[in-house]
Design an enzyme around this catalytic site. Structure first.
Site, PDB file in Angstrom:
ATOM      1  N   LYS A 137       0.837  -1.205   0.000  1.00 28.56           N
ATOM      2  CA  LYS A 137       0.000   0.000   0.000  1.00 28.56           C
ATOM      3  C   LYS A 137       0.870   1.253   0.000  1.00 28.56           C
ATOM      4  O   LYS A 137       0.693   2.147  -0.849  1.00 28.56           O
ATOM      5  CB  LYS A 137      -0.916   0.006   1.227  1.00 28.56           C
ATOM      6  CG  LYS A 137      -1.847   1.221   1.276  1.00 28.56           C
ATOM      7  CD  LYS A 137      -2.574   1.317   2.608  1.00 28.56           C
ATOM      8  CE  LYS A 137      -1.668   1.873   3.678  1.00 28.56           C
ATOM      9  NZ  LYS A 137      -2.397   2.196   4.932  1.00 28.56           N
ATOM     10  N   ASP A 155      -6.025   0.604   0.559  1.00 33.30           N
ATOM     11  CA  ASP A 155      -6.186   0.926   1.974  1.00 33.30           C
ATOM     12  C   ASP A 155      -7.572   0.465   2.414  1.00 33.30           C
ATOM     13  O   ASP A 155      -8.266  -0.233   1.680  1.00 33.30           O
ATOM     14  CB  ASP A 155      -5.963   2.420   2.219  1.00 33.30           C
ATOM     15  CG  ASP A 155      -7.100   3.286   1.684  1.00 33.30           C
ATOM     16  OD1 ASP A 155      -7.940   2.772   0.911  1.00 33.30           O
ATOM     17  OD2 ASP A 155      -7.152   4.484   2.046  1.00 33.30           O
TER      18      ASP A 155
END
Length: 253
Positions: A137, A155
């Site tokens: 991420k 996320d």
């Protein structure tokens, strides 16, 4: 050019055409709703974005943006950060929460940058994810926004909305990244992520989505999960992320 594509194998079969068309229509509608979608972390260099993204775990971008000016003024380079006094560093970032763990990650990644990359942030996902505190991420945030290399940032918002939209059923971020990526042209991955994050923060909330005020309601398989009355739903929409320094740690805007 380096690629931020998922390392796991993509789906063996192409996604259904109808799913691709619906997904891209949703993205176009979100683009109309959020024409200003962007990374909400303040940064002026890949290093600043990398560190800010690590600090953003379990807190808001607003809170991170409150501490990074002081942090980067005190430690402007990876070498400065690598030699930082730990107690001083913890004091600067304390308000972001989990500050001891984050300080350890920041010190570790800065030291790794100095030792392996001459103090520069690498522009390859496979290098970024070897740094302390940096996962896919964070790597995709840096690649997409600091280097212009497309990536899907999975996320909490992107994962939640991707499942609500029926783009994936997986809870595994790597699988979500691959399955969502298969629905869109690679060049649009970074902006797609921004739009989903904007929509997740402002309208499609985790606990009470504003379904009745959602621009993609008629295309969403999860319509009805939240408030469907248009007037009541409109009151749930956040036009912006509130800059409230007193907000509890861990609260996602």
């Amino acid at each position: 050019m380096p690629s931020a594509a998922p390392s796991s194998a993509p789906p063996r079969t192409a996604p259904p055409v109808a799913l691709v068309r619906r997904a891209r229509k949703i993205d176009r509608l979100l683009a109309e709703r959020y024409p200003d979608a962007h990374c909400e972390l303040d940064f002026t260099s890949p290093l600043e974005l990398l560190v800010a993204t690590v600090l953003s775990a379990q807190t808001t971008d607003v809170r991170v943006n409150m501490v990074t000016p002081t942090l980067f003024a005190r430690y402007p380079t990876a070498r400065d950060l690598a030699g930082a006094d730990r107690a001083e560093l913890e004091g600067i970032i304390q308000s972001t929460g989990f500050f001891r763990q984050k300080a350890q990650s920041v010190l570790g990644l800065a030291q790794a940058l100095v030792e392996r990359y001459d103090g520069e942030v690498p522009a390859r996902l496979e290098d970024l994810v070897t740094l302390p505190g940096v996962g896919r991420k964070t790597a995709n945030v840096v690649l997409g926004n600091a280097f212009g290399i497309p990536g899907i940032t999975v996320d909490t918002h992107v994962g939640r909305l991707s499942r609500r939209f029926g783009w994936t059923e997986s809870e595994d971020p790597v699988v979500v990244e691959a399955e969502v990526g298969a629905l869109f042209e690679k060049r649009g991955w970074t902006m797609l992520s921004h739009r989903l994050i904007f929509h997740g923060r402002r309208t499609c909330h985790a606990k009470k989505p504003a379904c009745g005020a959602c621009p993609v309601a008629r295309l969403c398989p999860a319509y009805g999960t939240g408030e469907t009355d248009s007037e009541r739903a409109a009151k749930l929409v956040k036009d912006r992320v509130p800059a409230d320094p007193a907000a509890p740690l861990g609260t996602l805007a």
